[in-house]
Design an enzyme around this catalytic site. Structure first.
Site, PDB file in Angstrom:
ATOM      1  N   HIS A 207     -32.709  52.413  11.292  1.00 29.76           N
ATOM      2  CA  HIS A 207     -31.620  51.929  10.430  1.00 29.76           C
ATOM      3  C   HIS A 207     -30.600  51.245  11.330  1.00 29.76           C
ATOM      4  O   HIS A 207     -30.451  51.618  12.486  1.00 29.76           O
ATOM      5  CB  HIS A 207     -31.010  53.149   9.735  1.00 29.76           C
ATOM      6  CG  HIS A 207     -29.957  52.864   8.719  1.00 29.76           C
ATOM      7  ND1 HIS A 207     -28.649  52.596   9.046  1.00 29.76           N
ATOM      8  CD2 HIS A 207     -30.015  52.834   7.359  1.00 29.76           C
ATOM      9  CE1 HIS A 207     -27.948  52.409   7.936  1.00 29.76           C
ATOM     10  NE2 HIS A 207     -28.754  52.546   6.901  1.00 29.76           N
ATOM     11  N   GLN A 287     -32.435  60.958   6.863  1.00 30.33           N
ATOM     12  CA  GLN A 287     -33.415  60.977   5.768  1.00 30.33           C
ATOM     13  C   GLN A 287     -34.342  62.189   5.850  1.00 30.33           C
ATOM     14  O   GLN A 287     -35.318  62.264   5.113  1.00 30.33           O
ATOM     15  CB  GLN A 287     -34.263  59.696   5.799  1.00 30.33           C
ATOM     16  CG  GLN A 287     -33.465  58.422   5.565  1.00 30.33           C
ATOM     17  CD  GLN A 287     -32.901  58.313   4.148  1.00 30.33           C
ATOM     18  OE1 GLN A 287     -33.291  59.056   3.239  1.00 30.33           O
ATOM     19  NE2 GLN A 287     -31.980  57.397   3.972  1.00 30.33           N
ATOM     20  N   LYS A 310     -26.333  62.654   1.571  1.00 29.64           N
ATOM     21  CA  LYS A 310     -27.780  62.500   1.337  1.00 29.64           C
ATOM     22  C   LYS A 310     -28.463  63.854   1.120  1.00 29.64           C
ATOM     23  O   LYS A 310     -29.671  63.925   0.924  1.00 29.64           O
ATOM     24  CB  LYS A 310     -28.430  61.785   2.526  1.00 29.64           C
ATOM     25  CG  LYS A 310     -27.955  60.328   2.659  1.00 29.64           C
ATOM     26  CD  LYS A 310     -28.882  59.538   3.539  1.00 29.64           C
ATOM     27  CE  LYS A 310     -28.264  58.295   4.123  1.00 29.64           C
ATOM     28  NZ  LYS A 310     -28.004  57.226   3.163  1.00 29.64           N
TER      29      LYS A 310
HETATM   30  N1  7TS Z   1     -29.761  56.570   9.400  1.00 28.16           N
HETATM   31  C1  7TS Z   1     -30.644  56.490   8.402  1.00 28.16           C
HETATM   32  C2  7TS Z   1     -32.092  56.769   8.681  1.00 28.16           C
HETATM   33  C3  7TS Z   1     -30.211  56.173   7.113  1.00 28.16           C
HETATM   34  O1  7TS Z   1     -31.104  56.115   6.117  1.00 28.16           O
HETATM   35  C4  7TS Z   1     -28.829  55.938   6.887  1.00 28.16           C
HETATM   36  C5  7TS Z   1     -28.307  55.529   5.556  1.00 28.16           C
HETATM   37  C6  7TS Z   1     -27.951  56.068   7.973  1.00 28.16           C
HETATM   38  C7  7TS Z   1     -28.459  56.375   9.206  1.00 28.16           C
HETATM   39  C8  7TS Z   1     -26.485  55.908   7.810  1.00 28.16           C
HETATM   40  O2  7TS Z   1     -25.953  56.971   7.081  1.00 28.16           O
HETATM   41  P1  7TS Z   1     -24.430  56.968   6.670  1.00 28.16           P
HETATM   42  O3  7TS Z   1     -24.304  58.160   5.766  1.00 28.16           O
HETATM   43  O4  7TS Z   1     -23.647  57.102   7.913  1.00 28.16           O
HETATM   44  O5  7TS Z   1     -24.164  55.667   5.956  1.00 28.16           O
HETATM   45  N2  7TS Z   1     -29.264  54.927   4.733  1.00 28.16           N
HETATM   46  C9  7TS Z   1     -29.039  54.278   3.580  1.00 28.16           C
HETATM   47  C10 7TS Z   1     -30.101  53.716   2.844  1.00 28.16           C
HETATM   48  O6  7TS Z   1     -31.270  53.777   3.172  1.00 28.16           O
HETATM   49  N3  7TS Z   1     -29.585  53.158   1.725  1.00 28.16           N
HETATM   50  O7  7TS Z   1     -28.257  53.325   1.750  1.00 28.16           O
HETATM   51  C11 7TS Z   1     -27.903  54.028   2.883  1.00 28.16           C
END
Ligand code: 7TS
Length: 491
Positions: A207, A287, A310
């Protein structure tokens, strides 16, 4: 229409796309020969379904995405629930008030769980209770509510410790989320250990949150980034990963589960391999933790990160786990109140972890809400969740694979319910709208994984990401809606 031999895409994808990965040859002058643990770099402490599994999937592929539907040689047999399972999806659904509403006149089908999850009543109530009954700042007030709030905040930290099976609550740092956690590690640990010519090893499936912070670090230090490639089914190519480790990267940053492919990476093995070469490993668990039990000690992860939103908890709260010795040796990141021992204009001393990394007023209510989300998941049972989700994932993959014109991306037998696909003749954006009209929430686009999209030679996908409350009936509605759209298209 072309009828493909399932082996063909392998050659095509490898031939066409592997050459574009851009794994640059580099040098690593400061890091020759095996090093001890990554700690030694720091200053002293204190300073897809198989043909025939459930009916024959249609292998008549159109030319447009011919390279995408590649069946995994091991097939996709997801084991599902244990015979004695007590998983009761209908009871779980009743815990989520959002499912009482209709969207576009249809019952809401929430398949956007990889972006964020819905919240059970228990989490909503924990937040309301905090504000109604003991709202206060923590660690400072000389009054009863401050003591209650501090208690709730630190209890939440202990719940996270237990959730990850960390050895000490001092290893759990509350932050805004995964993104902030990775930035913290890059800017503290990374800045301390990296020098010109040192390497950071990532994978193609990261990501943006696990790419951009490392690029910023690269630019600040003169380090270089190497990228471990993936197979056509969306699994890490472990041979190539091993070769890149021989170059002795100082930091390896890998996702536990891909937010596009759903692949569960063999992180335990990958960490062991990286440690053999003296690298420090950060695992992005954003995830993973909602879908499978995670034990950071068993994994031997140096750093592990996740986001509350999440895992059915609130937005704006997340976690960085770090091994105690590493956290103690790392410099702080942000400075301010709460993280200091003593401040004088000449010199300031810092608290021990975790407080050293929690400058200013933290997100107290949402940490408490995260604790409630963890309690909720533990009550259902994480192995139960894993079993149920595997079962519905296997069902969804099988049913989608049967649709002529649907191309699944990410068909590792080791995967969570993140299901990416393309539909012939219908753009992801159009498909997203068609699904939304039926009350089905998916996400379309690059999913913040543009290098992965580039690897597959596509702009984006449609992603249905399953969670604890999703059902076979909902998957049937998805499948029916896609089939109907294709029938309309084909006239
Ligand atoms: N790493 C992974 C594998 C992710 O899926 C996400 C967010 C992040 C890091 C970042 O997380 P955050 O909570 O700091 O934003 N992924 C997604 C997605 O797949 N669709 O929207 C957010």
């Amino acid at each position: 229409m072309t009828t493909l031999n399932p082996d063909l895409p392998a050659q095509l994808v490898q031939g066409i796309y592997h050459g574009t990965l851009g794994i640059t040859p580099g040098h690593n002058p400061g890091n020759n020969g095996p090093t001890a643990a990554c700690l030694s770099c720091l200053p002293e402490a204190g300073s897809l379904p198989k043909a025939g599994t459930a009916g024959e999937p249609d292998l008549h592929l159109s030319d447009s995405y011919y390279f995408l539907k590649s069946l995994h040689p091991e097939g996709m047999t997801l084991p599902g629930r244990s015979p004695g399972s007590t998983y009761n999806v209908e009871a779980i659904r009743k815990d989520f008030p959002i499912f009482q509403q209709k969207v576009n006149g249809r019952p809401l089908i929430w398949f956007d769980n990889a972006a964020t999850t819905q919240k059970p009543q228990a989490v909503i109530e924990a937040l309301v209770k905090f504000y109604r009954e003991f709202n206060s700042n923590v660690h400072r007030g000389a009054h009863s509510l401050a003591a209650k709030a501090t208690d709730a905040y630190e209890t939440a930290r202990e719940k996270v410790r237990h959730f990850l099976d960390a050895s000490s609550a001092a290893e759990i740092i509350f932050l805004r989320g995964t993104t902030e956690a990775i930035n913290l590690v890059a800017q503290t640990y990374g800045r301390t250990v990296l020098g010109k010519g040192d390497e950071i090893l990532l994978t193609t499936m990261e990501h943006h949150s696990n790419i951009v912070p490392w690029q910023m670090l690269r630019d600040a230090t003169g380090a270089t980034i190497q990228v471990a490639p993936i197979t056509e089914w969306g699994e890490i190519n472990l041979d190539e990963y091993g070769k890149l480790l021989e170059r002795r990267p100082r930091i390896v940053a890998i996702t536990h589960v891909s937010n596009v492919l759903g692949t569960i990476n063999p992180v335990r093995k990958m960490i062991e391999m990286a440690h053999h070469y003296g690298a420090c490993v950060l695992v992005d668990g954003a995830q993973a933790v909602a879908h499978l039990p995670v034990d950071v000690r068993e994994l031997d992860a140096d750093f592990y990160t996740f986001s509350g939103h999440k895992i059915y908890g609130p937005t704006g709260i997340g976690v960085l786990y770090g091994k105690k010795a590493l956290l103690e040796a790392m410099p702080p990141w942000q400075g301010g109140g709460s993280m200091i021992e003593r401040v004088a204009f000449e010199e300031t001393s810092y608290k021990k972890p975790p407080h050293k990394f929690e400058a200013g007023t933290g997100n107290i209510p949402d940490a408490v809400g995260l604790g409630a989300a963890i309690d909720y998941l533990q009550r259902i049972g994480r192995s139960e969740i894993e079993g149920y989700e595997k079962e519905i994932t296997g069902y969804a993959m099988t049913e989608l694979a049967k649709i002529r014109g649907v191309h699944l991306i990410g068909t590792s037998p080791s995967k969570t319910g993140v299901i990416s696909f393309l539909v012939d003749g219908i753009s992801p954006e159009e498909m997203g709208e068609i699904l939304d009209r039926e009350g089905i929430a998916t996400r379309v686009g690059h999913h913040c994984a543009q290098p992965l999209m580039r690897h597959y030679g596509i702009r984006g996908t449609i992603r249905a990401a399953l969670g604890i409350y999703n059902t076979r009936d909902e998957i049937d509605v998805l499948v029916k809606t896609i089939r109907a759209a294709l029938v309309r298209l084909r006239g």
